[in-house]
Design an enzyme around this catalytic site. Sequence first.
Site, PDB file in Angstrom:
ATOM      1  N   ASP A  75      -3.040   6.820 -17.687  1.00 35.56           N
ATOM      2  CA  ASP A  75      -4.195   7.538 -17.125  1.00 35.56           C
ATOM      3  C   ASP A  75      -4.821   8.429 -18.210  1.00 35.56           C
ATOM      4  O   ASP A  75      -6.039   8.448 -18.406  1.00 35.56           O
ATOM      5  CB  ASP A  75      -3.771   8.413 -15.935  1.00 35.56           C
ATOM      6  CG  ASP A  75      -3.243   7.632 -14.752  1.00 35.56           C
ATOM      7  OD1 ASP A  75      -3.922   7.563 -13.723  1.00 35.56           O
ATOM      8  OD2 ASP A  75      -2.124   7.056 -14.860  1.00 35.56           O
ATOM      9  N   GLU A 121     -11.259  11.217 -13.112  1.00 36.96           N
ATOM     10  CA  GLU A 121     -10.223  11.696 -12.190  1.00 36.96           C
ATOM     11  C   GLU A 121      -9.274  12.710 -12.825  1.00 36.96           C
ATOM     12  O   GLU A 121      -8.805  13.615 -12.174  1.00 36.96           O
ATOM     13  CB  GLU A 121      -9.404  10.504 -11.634  1.00 36.96           C
ATOM     14  CG  GLU A 121      -8.352  11.001 -10.658  1.00 36.96           C
ATOM     15  CD  GLU A 121      -7.627   9.916  -9.880  1.00 36.96           C
ATOM     16  OE1 GLU A 121      -7.769   8.736 -10.208  1.00 36.96           O
ATOM     17  OE2 GLU A 121      -6.893  10.293  -8.951  1.00 36.96           O
ATOM     18  N   ASP A 127     -12.416   6.161 -13.001  1.00 37.83           N
ATOM     19  CA  ASP A 127     -11.001   6.224 -12.590  1.00 37.83           C
ATOM     20  C   ASP A 127     -10.235   5.478 -13.675  1.00 37.83           C
ATOM     21  O   ASP A 127     -10.308   4.247 -13.770  1.00 37.83           O
ATOM     22  CB  ASP A 127     -10.782   5.584 -11.210  1.00 37.83           C
ATOM     23  CG  ASP A 127      -9.390   5.919 -10.675  1.00 37.83           C
ATOM     24  OD1 ASP A 127      -8.519   6.303 -11.485  1.00 37.83           O
ATOM     25  OD2 ASP A 127      -9.171   5.802  -9.453  1.00 37.83           O
ATOM     26  N   ILE A 145      -7.037   4.850 -14.303  1.00 37.02           N
ATOM     27  CA  ILE A 145      -6.111   3.867 -13.726  1.00 37.02           C
ATOM     28  C   ILE A 145      -6.243   4.012 -12.217  1.00 37.02           C
ATOM     29  O   ILE A 145      -5.717   4.957 -11.620  1.00 37.02           O
ATOM     30  CB  ILE A 145      -4.629   4.120 -14.140  1.00 37.02           C
ATOM     31  CG1 ILE A 145      -4.436   4.079 -15.660  1.00 37.02           C
ATOM     32  CG2 ILE A 145      -3.695   3.121 -13.425  1.00 37.02           C
ATOM     33  CD1 ILE A 145      -4.509   2.689 -16.306  1.00 37.02           C
ATOM     34  N   ASP A 146      -6.972   3.101 -11.615  1.00 34.75           N
ATOM     35  CA  ASP A 146      -7.094   3.113 -10.162  1.00 34.75           C
ATOM     36  C   ASP A 146      -5.945   2.274  -9.617  1.00 34.75           C
ATOM     37  O   ASP A 146      -5.718   1.154 -10.081  1.00 34.75           O
ATOM     38  CB  ASP A 146      -8.444   2.521  -9.751  1.00 34.75           C
ATOM     39  CG  ASP A 146      -8.597   2.465  -8.239  1.00 34.75           C
ATOM     40  OD1 ASP A 146      -8.084   3.369  -7.564  1.00 34.75           O
ATOM     41  OD2 ASP A 146      -9.222   1.503  -7.745  1.00 34.75           O
ATOM     42  N   THR A 184      -2.653   3.744  -9.386  1.00 33.90           N
ATOM     43  CA  THR A 184      -1.532   4.132 -10.266  1.00 33.90           C
ATOM     44  C   THR A 184      -0.190   3.664  -9.692  1.00 33.90           C
ATOM     45  O   THR A 184       0.706   3.260 -10.441  1.00 33.90           O
ATOM     46  CB  THR A 184      -1.530   5.667 -10.477  1.00 33.90           C
ATOM     47  OG1 THR A 184      -2.799   6.028 -11.022  1.00 33.90           O
ATOM     48  CG2 THR A 184      -0.436   6.107 -11.438  1.00 33.90           C
ATOM     49  N   SER A 233      -4.884  -2.021   1.458  1.00 36.68           N
ATOM     50  CA  SER A 233      -4.036  -1.345   0.463  1.00 36.68           C
ATOM     51  C   SER A 233      -2.586  -1.784   0.599  1.00 36.68           C
ATOM     52  O   SER A 233      -2.129  -2.068   1.698  1.00 36.68           O
ATOM     53  CB  SER A 233      -4.052   0.164   0.686  1.00 36.68           C
ATOM     54  OG  SER A 233      -5.244   0.713   0.267  1.00 36.68           O
ATOM     55  N   ARG A 241     -10.444  -0.293   5.209  1.00 41.74           N
ATOM     56  CA  ARG A 241      -9.688   0.917   4.872  1.00 41.74           C
ATOM     57  C   ARG A 241      -9.973   1.956   5.949  1.00 41.74           C
ATOM     58  O   ARG A 241     -10.922   2.723   5.841  1.00 41.74           O
ATOM     59  CB  ARG A 241     -10.176   1.390   3.497  1.00 41.74           C
ATOM     60  CG  ARG A 241      -9.381   2.494   2.843  1.00 41.74           C
ATOM     61  CD  ARG A 241     -10.001   2.825   1.484  1.00 41.74           C
ATOM     62  NE  ARG A 241      -9.157   3.699   0.721  1.00 41.74           N
ATOM     63  CZ  ARG A 241      -8.242   3.288  -0.153  1.00 41.74           C
ATOM     64  NH1 ARG A 241      -8.088   2.011  -0.409  1.00 41.74           N
ATOM     65  NH2 ARG A 241      -7.503   4.156  -0.789  1.00 41.74           N
ATOM     66  N   ASP A 272     -13.169   5.996  -6.704  1.00 44.27           N
ATOM     67  CA  ASP A 272     -12.381   4.930  -6.077  1.00 44.27           C
ATOM     68  C   ASP A 272     -13.263   3.858  -5.430  1.00 44.27           C
ATOM     69  O   ASP A 272     -12.738   2.842  -4.958  1.00 44.27           O
ATOM     70  CB  ASP A 272     -11.455   5.510  -4.995  1.00 44.27           C
ATOM     71  CG  ASP A 272     -10.210   6.170  -5.590  1.00 44.27           C
ATOM     72  OD1 ASP A 272      -9.775   5.734  -6.669  1.00 44.27           O
ATOM     73  OD2 ASP A 272      -9.689   7.118  -4.976  1.00 44.27           O
TER      74      ASP A 272
HETATM   75  P1  AMP Z   1      -5.434   1.660  -3.003  1.00 40.00           P
HETATM   76  O1  AMP Z   1      -4.765   1.107  -4.204  1.00 40.00           O
HETATM   77  O2  AMP Z   1      -6.597   0.841  -2.524  1.00 40.00           O
HETATM   78  O3  AMP Z   1      -4.509   2.037  -1.910  1.00 40.00           O
HETATM   79  O4  AMP Z   1      -6.172   2.961  -3.461  1.00 40.00           O
HETATM   80  C1  AMP Z   1      -5.655   3.858  -4.380  1.00 40.00           C
HETATM   81  C2  AMP Z   1      -6.371   5.163  -4.150  1.00 40.00           C
HETATM   82  O5  AMP Z   1      -6.044   5.683  -2.886  1.00 40.00           O
HETATM   83  C3  AMP Z   1      -5.974   6.242  -5.117  1.00 40.00           C
HETATM   84  O6  AMP Z   1      -6.817   6.225  -6.225  1.00 40.00           O
HETATM   85  C4  AMP Z   1      -6.127   7.520  -4.316  1.00 40.00           C
HETATM   86  O7  AMP Z   1      -7.257   8.228  -4.770  1.00 40.00           O
HETATM   87  C5  AMP Z   1      -6.388   7.047  -2.911  1.00 40.00           C
HETATM   88  N1  AMP Z   1      -5.638   7.771  -1.871  1.00 40.00           N
HETATM   89  C6  AMP Z   1      -4.653   8.672  -2.020  1.00 40.00           C
HETATM   90  N2  AMP Z   1      -4.265   9.157  -0.818  1.00 40.00           N
HETATM   91  C7  AMP Z   1      -5.017   8.556   0.123  1.00 40.00           C
HETATM   92  C8  AMP Z   1      -5.100   8.654   1.557  1.00 40.00           C
HETATM   93  N3  AMP Z   1      -4.314   9.463   2.257  1.00 40.00           N
HETATM   94  N4  AMP Z   1      -6.013   7.882   2.184  1.00 40.00           N
HETATM   95  C9  AMP Z   1      -6.821   7.052   1.493  1.00 40.00           C
HETATM   96  N5  AMP Z   1      -6.778   6.927   0.136  1.00 40.00           N
HETATM   97  C10 AMP Z   1      -5.899   7.671  -0.545  1.00 40.00           C
HETATM   98 MG    MG Z   2      -8.009   5.695  -7.847  1.00 42.79          MG
END
Ligand code: AMP
Ligand code: MG
Length: 323
Positions: A45, A68, A121, A123-124, A126, A203, A249, A264
Amino acid sequence: MLQKEKEIGLQAVGMAMTMAAAIQKELTGGDTLTKTDRSPVTIADFAVQALVCQILGSHFPGLPIVGEEDSLALRRPENRELFAKVIHYLKKNDAPMREKEICDSIDLGGAEANGTFWTLDPIDGTKGFLRGEQFAIALALVQDGRVLLGILGCPNLLPATGGTLFWAGHGQGSWKIPAAGGQAEPIRISAKTDPRQMKFVESYESSHSDKDMQLEISRRLQISSPPEQMDSQVKYGIVASGLADIYLRIPNPATPDYREKIWDHAAGSLIVEEAGGWVSDIDGKKLDFSVGKTLRRNHGILATNGRVHSRVLEIIANLAIQK
Ligand code: AMP
Ligand code: MG
């Protein structure tokens, strides 16, 4: 239009993909810290944000960057070893920088989200990165709340070609490029109209959305295969290129105050829209990138090939009434 922004953005994200993929392969337990919000941050990151901000800052001085990460944790004496690794990987990837330059570059990403700005971002996903799975480097250019350019580097999507780079420009369509080099190809969402044949993505992390509700929606659509779980904005790239049809989502009821972050969703949502798909929140409202670092006027995310969009919104609305 935005030719230079596109070229430099692709170059920066492309370099960052190579570096991040190498770090992922060699990652050890000591390469990760836990942030105050308890989410993880890794040497990748920091190294990616330093690299991308350094390149953007040198070509577009004065154009703010909303990233970020910040360098605060990296500066702490107890994290000296971790910092040494960031220095090592930047040098190894043709971006040698001294400590101060690294911190300054990372902190270039500390701008406010106003007017015209980049959002990054580094590293989206992580958590996916740490599991050795999907992650993305996400960069977008936003002007007065409208996403003009979106770039997604996905090192683990077709890794044999060095990963996949997606980009989209407002009014210019969506494209994919093998990261190791090669022709850009236009991408399109799928033409499927029968929900039963569709593929649903969500996710991997169960805390990031409401998986029970999402499963119920996929049942009501009579989708035959279970939702596929995947980290990061790679999900948007998959929908944009027609490999999946629905990315949903729904906010997790355990974190009702969580607001989605602009970095994101900015790049990924433009890539889906320019490929012919639709993106909204779960109330059907357009994503509003004009109100700062979060999408505080929106509630959840729905990205589809367009054909089922209103049907999914209708099911969500019915479920909400029944609750
Ligand atoms: P994903 O890989 O699609 O689940 O998304 C990753 C992103 O989810 C990260 O970059 C965080 O910013 C975000 N994230 C963290 N906590 C939450 C939450 N409670 N609800 C939704 N997104 C979140
Ligand atoms: Mg992210």
